[in-house]
Design an enzyme around this catalytic site. Structure first.
Site, PDB file in Angstrom:
ATOM      1  N   CYS A   1       1.589   8.096 -41.071  1.00 47.45           N
ATOM      2  CA  CYS A   1       0.980   7.353 -39.952  1.00 47.45           C
ATOM      3  C   CYS A   1       1.970   6.296 -39.475  1.00 47.45           C
ATOM      4  CB  CYS A   1      -0.280   6.619 -40.412  1.00 47.45           C
ATOM      5  SG  CYS A   1      -1.576   7.669 -41.079  1.00 47.45           S
ATOM      6  N   SER A   2       2.078   6.130 -38.169  1.00 53.02           N
ATOM      7  CA  SER A   2       2.910   5.035 -37.677  1.00 53.02           C
ATOM      8  C   SER A   2       2.250   3.721 -38.075  1.00 53.02           C
ATOM      9  CB  SER A   2       3.081   5.134 -36.162  1.00 53.02           C
ATOM     10  OG  SER A   2       1.834   5.181 -35.513  1.00 53.02           O
TER      11      SER A   2
ATOM     12  N   HIS B   1       5.602   1.107 -33.921  1.00 55.99           N
ATOM     13  CA  HIS B   1       4.878   1.571 -32.749  1.00 55.99           C
ATOM     14  C   HIS B   1       3.982   0.450 -32.171  1.00 55.99           C
ATOM     15  CE1 HIS B   1       2.759   4.089 -30.002  1.00 55.99           C
ATOM     16  NE2 HIS B   1       1.789   4.500 -30.790  1.00 55.99           N
TER      17      HIS B   1
ATOM     18  N   CYS C   1      -0.605   4.333 -25.787  1.00 51.24           N
ATOM     19  CA  CYS C   1       0.699   4.409 -26.451  1.00 51.24           C
ATOM     20  C   CYS C   1       1.815   4.836 -25.509  1.00 51.24           C
ATOM     21  CB  CYS C   1       0.608   5.362 -27.630  1.00 51.24           C
ATOM     22  SG  CYS C   1      -0.754   4.957 -28.734  1.00 51.24           S
TER      23      CYS C   1
END
Ligand SMILES: [Zn+2]
Ligand SMILES: [Zn+2]
Lengths: 147, 373, 373, 147
Positions: C200-201, C324, C81
């Site tokens: 949560c993304s 994301h 990420c």
């Protein structure tokens, strides 16, 4: 999904993913791009000209005939591929200067020669989930051309 | 702040089929060997690069973490078959500019069985349907063109593999340590004309580790440093009307490396090149300037690239015989050249090798390096 | 040769679900936007880094190749990420040291549907059998520990997501452009206590592009450069008897960044942090020094991290609302901070923002940056 | 493969991949590593000591009991997992200082508390292709411990 709707909707001809084809209107052909600024031509189609960086290229039908740039005889089939070994993997140079990766059709692999004249064959490769004809292309020796 | 860059330590996990070993295990073996070779401790390492292609998220942690957890930045680098040479170049950039004194590159790969396939997305498309994504076919088509233009023969390409296996038989870290005859190469199963099975690099698992250091730090550990003198990388260049280049502009990059290193092809004593498939060495003998364009076939046929020849190429067996765990290959190339320049290459030693050239190519780019002692 | 580094151009392909777009297409949109924003042409770009995680071999070619084929070296960078912030750091290293004047980072990802799963090999093992590889569970366990030690409440974490979506509603490039209530967050499906679905993304496709330049070249294009002033990266450090760190030593790296940048947390006007899951912002408010240890929950609850608060965090919606696409996220963080420091953030603008902090974390490492105008 | 050979070869107990277990000899337990130089202990086992960099650590059986370091209640099962939601994912701290990622057994998820005392349960998870018992582990509240 019902029988009625599949009767009403005739099979469409769609290009297989990863191939750019002009289908249905007049003579069928590969579809590339031409830069309105510098005239350079590309396959597959793209948005930005690699010669002059112009953004927004024109879609054009490419020549149906070209010359064999290079080739190999593949002796083993790849999993999932529609072609059976041995088959000829080829690069075909069109008059516009672009080189098209493809396979050859209607040819004895052992007789293939660099420079031979070829023409495109556009044909159905499979049906998709919606019942459309998924079209792909090969090249074959040009009838009357040097083979 | 500018410093020369030294290849201070090198190490390998033997290349071969290691289905039961994790990448961490192989990386640890290579990494500890490189640390020992360099004479430094893991806590001296200031940054790490993990070069791999298909080992999934967290590979940097799973490899460097076997050696220690000191908080250093570790970055995963991917450039297909040229991943670890690119990682070494980024390390060298950092050292040359004074950012770090000691950097470690771990290259590692556990490969899936089967011949390399080319660039692809996840969706089935034209190239899959037509069987075009056959990696040997790409080299085979370049080979056919070379044969057409220059009269190169299949025997010329096959000779590359015969020579590679002869060298590999002298390398205890090679996947194949057995010489094979030209006849063996020519009569092995045809894959994509003119490339036979024995002209394809094998499926390999393995790891390489390279420790690069600033000259100042390196001199504390060695009196005879091997320098990573010059490094250049590139992608294919588009030139209207010209055919596509291979993985990159090999000849252009070699020329840049020669200029930056103040040398010419005639000064190279030993060389590592990318023979993923046997024609590679023929093309590169020309592109790197060892022989004129079109004469690569006869040049190799006459033995010029053998140990004892004018310019020994792939003394360790190359990708064909040493093996080609794609993420680890560049590091293995650096390893062999460091050993050669130190005079530590044993039975494979090229006498008095002072200057070495490295060429590593992958889908996505090409790297060329000069090493000197 | 040493130069300050300028964030000269930024661009995004809108984040969201784009199943029919290739990574090349998304990268082209982001890349052309960044070139236009920078006022440079693609042929001015001297090196490229393609940050992605799961896009396969050749991603660098498939993305940069959409903009041109000029032969520049392009390297694929992976740090889960935190891939594109790491790529920007390597670019900045090169520019700071005079290696290049103009470098482009493209971050891109097309994600598979479903919640992020953690580090894993290819073989089914203990963590798979036991259902441990559930990414939200990792943050949930840190959250539970925080609740246990400091009395933090679920509402504190949920507030992060409520605020994120409020900000995302002001961002035309965000995946979710709709405010949601605290009640919505708290009552959405529980995933791993205390983390609900809206904490949560999401699964996101998108691309970011960042053009970094030397100050000398940048000054030809702008009179008000935004500087990438300081950057540090690291991996988890092992300390005997201490519990494992998160993706890296966040507080240690922040401290290093503050020292190198000559500032403290009190000087930060706007901040981007890694809120892959809502507790992230609570932990980081503490680790980055914006509030004392253990007080992150109340600090956020009281509105300190809202636009208009003491230290606005994730003004663009953050990972939770902007989305994301893991390889592209770091570039999107840089993009937002560059807009904020230029005063071009529209409805999301933090008045007179002069100094910005960025924190981006992934499996494999953490990056912290300071941007200044 | 024949019936005879499967009769001759009794089922072995093997640890599931990704878990390090001491099986069969005396009391079964997790197997970690201890550094002969500095005494630091690690799970999973490793070769190089993270504290002093000593190479070559000793295999040791770890304590069967520990305290809950942290946990979460997973509300959705992962594809392929043997546990059904809701289940408790946990980190257990052993007296040696190591933290073990695991799941809890025999416990009401809602009653789990950080600090509670736990003991290991080693049990068969599945059979492998050779007919071996593949063993895995969980932790459960210690009988007589604070729960
Ligand atoms: Zn043009
Ligand atoms: Zn120790």
């Amino acid at each position: 999904m019902s029988t009625e709707s599949s009767v009403e909707k005739p099979a469409q001809r769609v290009a297989i993913k990863g191939a750019s084809l002009r289908l249905g209107e007049g003579e069928e052909a590969l579809e590339g791009c031409r830069c309105p600024d510098c005239g350079d031509t590309f396959y597959p189609p793209r948005t930005v000209c690699l010669s002059c960086y112009h953004e927004g290229l024109d879609r054009v039908a490419l020549s149906r005939c070209g010359a064999l740039h290079t080739f190999t005889i593949a002796r083993m089939a790849l999993p999932g591929a529609f072609v059976k070994a041995p088959y000829v993997i080829a690069q075909v140079q069109l008059p516009e200067g672009v080189i098209i990766p493809t396979v050859l059709d209607d040819v004895d692999p052992e007789s293939v020669q660099i420079g031979m004249e070829l023409e495109i064959v556009i044909e159905k490769a499979m049906s998709d989930a919606e019942g459309n004809d998924v079209m792909a292309f090969k090249f074959r020796p040009l009838k009357g051309g040097a083979a | 702040m500018s410093s020369r860059v030294v290849v201070l330590g090198v190490g390998l996990h033997p290349f071969g089929r290691h289905p039961d070993k994790s990448i961490g295990e192989m990386a640890r073996v290579a990494g500890l060997a490189a640390l020992k070779d360099a004479g430094v401790e893991y806590k001296d390492v200031q940054a790490g690069f993990c070069a791999h292609v298909n080992q999934g998220v967290g590979a940097g942690l799973r490899t460097f973490g076997q050696l220690g957890m000191t908080g250093i930045p570790v970055t995963n680098i991917e450039l297909a078959c040229a991943s670890s040479s690119r990682a070494a170049m980024l390390s060298a950039d950092a050292i040359a500019n004074g950012l770090y004194d000691v950097v470690m590159v771990i290259g590692v790969e556990k490969m899936e069985r089967g011949l390399l396939s080319g660039v692809g997305g996840k969706e089935f498309g034209y190239n899959d349907a037509m069987g075009i994504n056959l990696m040997p076919a790409i080299y085979a088509m370049w080979a056919q063109r070379h044969m057409h233009l220059h009269g190169t023969k299949h025997e010329h390409f096959a000779k590359v593999s015969e020579k590679a296996h002869r060298n590999g038989a002298l390398n205890p870290n090679a996947q194949y340590q057995k010489a094979i005859s030209l006849e063996d190469v020519l009569t092995s199963r045809m894959i994509a004309d003119p490339i036979t099975l024995y002209e394809c690099s094998p499926t390999t698992d393995g790891a390489s580790a390279v420790i690069l250091a600033s000259e100042a730090v390196a001199r504390k550990h060695t009196n005879a440093p091997v320098f990573l003198d010059t490094w250049v990388g590139g992608t294919p260049e588009y030139h209207r009307g010209e055919a596509e280049q291979a993985e990159g502009p090999n000849a252009v990059l070699a020329q840049k490396a020669y200029e930056a290193g103040g040398l010419g092809p005639e000064d190279v004593d030993v060389c590592q090149i990318h023979d993923a498939f046997s024609p590679g060495e023929v093309f590169l003998a020309e592109e790197l300037g060892f022989c004129p364009e079109g004469e690569g076939g006869p040049f190799i046929w006459e033995g010029n690239t053998e140990i004892g020849g004018r310019i020994p190429i792939n003394t360790d067996g190359g990708l064909l015989s040493r093996g080609h765990p794609i993420g680890a290959t560049g590091g293995a190339m650096i390893t062999e050249l460091a050993l050669q320049l130190r005079g530590d290459a044993g039975q494979r030693q090229v006498p008095d090798a002072k200057t070495a050239l490295l060429h590593n190519a992958g889908i996505g780019g090409v790297n060329v390096m000069v090493l000197k002692r």
